[in-house]
Design a protein around this motif. Structure first.
Motif, PDB file in Angstrom:
ATOM      1  N   GLU A 210      -5.399  11.361 -27.990  1.00  0.00           N
ATOM      2  CA  GLU A 210      -4.243  11.960 -27.332  1.00  0.00           C
ATOM      3  C   GLU A 210      -3.429  10.943 -26.548  1.00  0.00           C
TER       4      GLU A 210
ATOM      5  N   GLN B   2       6.306  10.252 -29.134  1.00  0.00           N
ATOM      6  CA  GLN B   2       6.072  11.010 -27.912  1.00  0.00           C
ATOM      7  C   GLN B   2       7.213  11.978 -27.634  1.00  0.00           C
ATOM      8  N   THR B   3       6.833  13.159 -27.221  1.00  0.00           N
ATOM      9  CA  THR B   3       7.791  14.185 -26.844  1.00  0.00           C
ATOM     10  C   THR B   3       7.477  14.581 -25.411  1.00  0.00           C
ATOM     11  N   ARG B   4       8.491  14.604 -24.575  1.00  0.00           N
ATOM     12  CA  ARG B   4       8.286  14.912 -23.165  1.00  0.00           C
ATOM     13  C   ARG B   4       8.845  16.286 -22.816  1.00  0.00           C
ATOM     14  N   LEU B   5       8.176  16.939 -21.888  1.00  0.00           N
ATOM     15  CA  LEU B   5       8.644  18.208 -21.340  1.00  0.00           C
ATOM     16  C   LEU B   5       9.736  17.918 -20.317  1.00  0.00           C
TER      17      LEU B   5
ATOM     18  N   ASP C 149       9.807  18.277 -17.252  1.00  0.00           N
ATOM     19  CA  ASP C 149       9.278  17.661 -16.022  1.00  0.00           C
ATOM     20  C   ASP C 149       8.750  16.254 -16.257  1.00  0.00           C
TER      21      ASP C 149
ATOM     22  N   LEU D  46       3.744  14.909 -20.866  1.00  0.00           N
ATOM     23  CA  LEU D  46       3.577  14.738 -22.303  1.00  0.00           C
ATOM     24  C   LEU D  46       3.366  16.085 -22.967  1.00  0.00           C
ATOM     25  N   ASN D  47       4.085  16.374 -24.023  1.00  0.00           N
ATOM     26  CA  ASN D  47       3.952  17.613 -24.769  1.00  0.00           C
ATOM     27  C   ASN D  47       2.928  17.408 -25.874  1.00  0.00           C
ATOM     28  N   LEU D  48       1.721  17.933 -25.692  1.00  0.00           N
ATOM     29  CA  LEU D  48       0.659  17.808 -26.687  1.00  0.00           C
ATOM     30  C   LEU D  48       0.548  19.097 -27.491  1.00  0.00           C
ATOM     31  N   PRO D  49       0.118  18.998 -28.741  1.00  0.00           N
ATOM     32  CA  PRO D  49      -0.052  20.211 -29.546  1.00  0.00           C
ATOM     33  C   PRO D  49      -1.156  21.088 -29.015  1.00  0.00           C
TER      34      PRO D  49
END
Length: 87
Positions: free
Chosen positions: A69, A76-79, A81, A84-87
């Protein structure tokens, strides 16, 4: 994935105008986790012969390979805030 390969090979066998199946390969590690994965022999993909799509999932083998992870710079995709946006 081995499951995706199995589904595609089964679909290929049922379609009259099937042409060419793309194949990225299934590593030994994936074969350990997904017994019954399709085989590629001399350029021909062979569908698994087990029940359903023919591929099983060995959860004990999967536990030996936990997901990584860590953050990768190109995916990388960020929220909103910054998390880190994890599946």
């Amino acid at each position: 994935s081995p499951i995706g390969h199995a589904v595609n090979v089964h679909l290929d066998l049922s379609v009259e105008n099937y042409g060419i199946q793309e194949w990225i390969g299934i590593s030994d590690r994936l074969r350990e986790v997904f017994p019954g994965s399709p085989e590629l022999v001399e350029g021909f993909a062979y569908a698994p012969s087990g029940n359903g799509i023919g591929v099983a999932i060995d959860e004990k083998a999967a536990a030996k390979f936990p997901p990584n992870e860590s953050v990768t710079s190109w995916t990388q995709t960020r929220l909103p805030d910054g998390g880190l946006n994890l599946p």
